[in-house]
Design an enzyme around this catalytic site. Structure first.
Site, mmCIF file in Angstrom:
data_model
loop_
_atom_site.group_PDB
_atom_site.id
_atom_site.type_symbol
_atom_site.label_atom_id
_atom_site.label_comp_id
_atom_site.label_asym_id
_atom_site.label_seq_id
_atom_site.Cartn_x
_atom_site.Cartn_y
_atom_site.Cartn_z
ATOM 1 N N ARG A 174 -9.107 7.085 2.452
ATOM 2 C CA ARG A 174 -9.438 6.249 1.302
ATOM 3 C C ARG A 174 -10.415 7.019 0.426
ATOM 4 O O ARG A 174 -11.167 7.871 0.900
ATOM 5 C CB ARG A 174 -10.057 4.922 1.751
ATOM 6 C CG ARG A 174 -9.119 4.075 2.607
ATOM 7 C CD ARG A 174 -9.828 2.812 3.098
ATOM 8 N NE ARG A 174 -8.940 1.974 3.881
ATOM 9 C CZ ARG A 174 -8.754 2.104 5.198
ATOM 10 N NH1 ARG A 174 -9.419 3.046 5.864
ATOM 11 N NH2 ARG A 174 -7.928 1.301 5.841
ATOM 12 N N LYS B 269 -12.898 1.002 7.520
ATOM 13 C CA LYS B 269 -12.548 -0.396 7.306
ATOM 14 C C LYS B 269 -12.214 -1.092 8.626
ATOM 15 O O LYS B 269 -12.504 -2.278 8.803
ATOM 16 C CB LYS B 269 -11.358 -0.473 6.348
ATOM 17 C CG LYS B 269 -10.980 -1.877 5.923
ATOM 18 C CD LYS B 269 -9.842 -1.850 4.911
ATOM 19 C CE LYS B 269 -9.451 -3.257 4.483
ATOM 20 N NZ LYS B 269 -8.325 -3.224 3.501
ATOM 21 N N HIS C 281 -6.044 4.673 -4.732
ATOM 22 C CA HIS C 281 -5.272 4.404 -3.510
ATOM 23 C C HIS C 281 -3.901 5.064 -3.555
ATOM 24 O O HIS C 281 -3.257 5.202 -2.511
ATOM 25 C CB HIS C 281 -5.120 2.895 -3.308
ATOM 26 C CG HIS C 281 -5.170 2.475 -1.870
ATOM 27 N ND1 HIS C 281 -6.288 2.669 -1.086
ATOM 28 C CD2 HIS C 281 -4.239 1.901 -1.060
ATOM 29 C CE1 HIS C 281 -6.050 2.209 0.125
ATOM 30 N NE2 HIS C 281 -4.809 1.764 0.173
ATOM 31 N N ARG D 51 -3.642 7.899 -1.101
ATOM 32 C CA ARG D 51 -3.368 7.507 0.286
ATOM 33 C C ARG D 51 -1.882 7.174 0.456
ATOM 34 O O ARG D 51 -1.257 7.555 1.447
ATOM 35 C CB ARG D 51 -4.245 6.308 0.647
ATOM 36 C CG ARG D 51 -4.169 5.829 2.101
ATOM 37 C CD ARG D 51 -5.300 4.839 2.316
ATOM 38 N NE ARG D 51 -5.169 4.026 3.499
ATOM 39 C CZ ARG D 51 -5.636 4.357 4.702
ATOM 40 N NH1 ARG D 51 -6.226 5.532 4.874
ATOM 41 N NH2 ARG D 51 -5.515 3.541 5.731
ATOM 42 N N HIS E 241 -4.818 2.223 10.745
ATOM 43 C CA HIS E 241 -4.388 0.825 10.688
ATOM 44 C C HIS E 241 -4.481 0.186 12.071
ATOM 45 O O HIS E 241 -4.026 0.766 13.059
ATOM 46 C CB HIS E 241 -2.929 0.730 10.200
ATOM 47 C CG HIS E 241 -2.757 1.091 8.769
ATOM 48 N ND1 HIS E 241 -1.560 1.525 8.230
ATOM 49 C CD2 HIS E 241 -3.644 1.075 7.724
ATOM 50 C CE1 HIS E 241 -1.720 1.775 6.935
ATOM 51 N NE2 HIS E 241 -2.968 1.500 6.612
ATOM 52 N N TYR F 58 5.710 2.022 5.156
ATOM 53 C CA TYR F 58 6.132 3.372 4.796
ATOM 54 C C TYR F 58 7.371 3.830 5.570
ATOM 55 O O TYR F 58 7.848 4.942 5.354
ATOM 56 C CB TYR F 58 4.992 4.360 5.066
ATOM 57 C CG TYR F 58 3.715 4.039 4.329
ATOM 58 C CD1 TYR F 58 3.581 4.325 2.975
ATOM 59 C CD2 TYR F 58 2.641 3.433 4.982
ATOM 60 C CE1 TYR F 58 2.405 4.028 2.289
ATOM 61 C CE2 TYR F 58 1.459 3.129 4.307
ATOM 62 C CZ TYR F 58 1.350 3.429 2.970
ATOM 63 O OH TYR F 58 0.199 3.122 2.288
#
Length: 339
Positions: free
Chosen positions: A207, A230, A282, A285, A308, A317
């Site tokens: 990020r 995050k 973003h 990314r 994630h 993706y």
């Protein structure tokens, strides 16, 4: 029941806890606040009937929000944001008693919020379904957490409320030609750190805040260690010797780069690259993840690289994989016809 000021300057609380036919309780206090507090205390005692079951819960929903925040929300990176959103919603709903808060009350609030009847500011008249979905998730998670803490014994009042279905947002990514053009503009920027930050994002899927906030002690031999992420979990991503040579060799816990968000925006404009709303940085990314899958990468490895916690987020993706749904070309009925 009444609180009156006497001729001697004191305040008297006169209370009939069990109604006019019951006993009368009178007491004098130096201040009005003390008299009101005593009156409220006797009212609560009169309403509590322990022989009939649990004590009556008189907390407001805002009280639950405060309890949740102090016990759990304060540890979340977006805890303050959640608390503010829930407090706003509570006041918009009339700050009901926690025992009176239900699905119908929230559904009415949600409808009014979407229609713009409950604007949060002069600039924001109405919100998107995604916003009210987030608010629903905040309240639902709050009640679940309070149940875990034995601070809420009733069922979650919003457990059966469904979220609105919303379309997936477009995930744009840069082509190789666009990447070359962007890097050229970054090299020509007044910011000496811009090109390096962009390369880090494109090489590791970081990020923007993670790359821009790197410190010297996060650069190890052939790796960048991302911390305070995050997901709250650290992750290490390998980098090439060429990229590491561009990074500072300092091992000190000091920032390597100066902020250059505005410089990146200008570089994107000079390169003639447009992005969907909210995806300015973003897109880097997204570009890493998209090219990773197009080049034959493994979706589980991508999940670990991006950090994630939920594979469903990474699966966005999957369609970039070269063989994604390739059976559609081989097994469709036209392939069985002789034309």
């Amino acid at each position: 029941m009444a609180v009156n000021k006497l001729s001697n300057g004191k305040w008297q609380a006169q209370v009939f806890p069990n109604g006019r036919d019951g006993r009368r309780v009178r007491r004098q206090f130096a201040t009005k606040g003390e008299a009101l507090a005593f009156e409220r205390h006797l009212k609560e005692q009169a309403q509590d009937k322990p022989w009939l079951g649990e004590k009556i819960d008189r907390r407001r929903v805002t009280d639950l929000v405060e309890t949740w925040f102090n016990a759990h929300g304060v540890t979340l990176s977006d805890g303050v944001k959640r608390k503010g959103a829930m407090e706003f919603a509570c006041l918009a709903m009339g700050n009901p008693l926690a025992t009176e808060f239900n699905a119908k009350l929230f559904a009415t609030y949600r409808e009014q919020r979407l229609s713009g009847k409950i604007p949060r500011s002069d600039r924001v008249k109405s919100v998107t379904p995604r916003t009210v979905n987030l608010e629903l998730a905040y309240f639902r998670a709050m009640f679940n957490e309070l149940k875990r803490l034995d601070d809420w014994i009733a069922p979650n009042p919003l457990e059966n409320v469904r979220e609105f279905k919303i379309s997936e947002s477009e995930m744009a990514y840069l082509t190789l030609e666009e990447i070359k053009s962007l890097l050229a503009e970054c090299e020509n920027s007044r910011s000496k750190d811009l090109a390096t930050i962009v390369k880090i994002c494109l090489a590791t899927g970081a990020r923007w805040s993670e790359a821009e906030g790197l410190k010297g002690n996060q650069i190890r031999t052939g790796q960048i260690i991302y911390v305070k992420t995050k997901s709250k979990k650290n992750r290490a991503v390998p980098i090439t010797e060429k990229l590491q040579a561009e990074l500072s060799s300092s091992r000190k816990a000091q920032l390597l780069f100066k902020p250059c968000y505005s410089a990146f925006r200008k570089a994107m404009q000079r390169a003639g690259i447009e992005t969907p709303a909210g995806q300015l940085t973003h897109i880097l990314r997204h570009t890493f993840a998209s090219h990773f899958m197009m080049n034959g990468g493994n979706i589980l490895v991508l999940q670990r690289i991006l950090g994630h916690t939920d594979i469903k987020v990474t699966m966005r993706y999957a369609h970039f994989a070269p063989d994604h749904l390739s059976e559609a070309m081989l097994l469709n009925p036209l392939q069985s016809l002789t034309i």
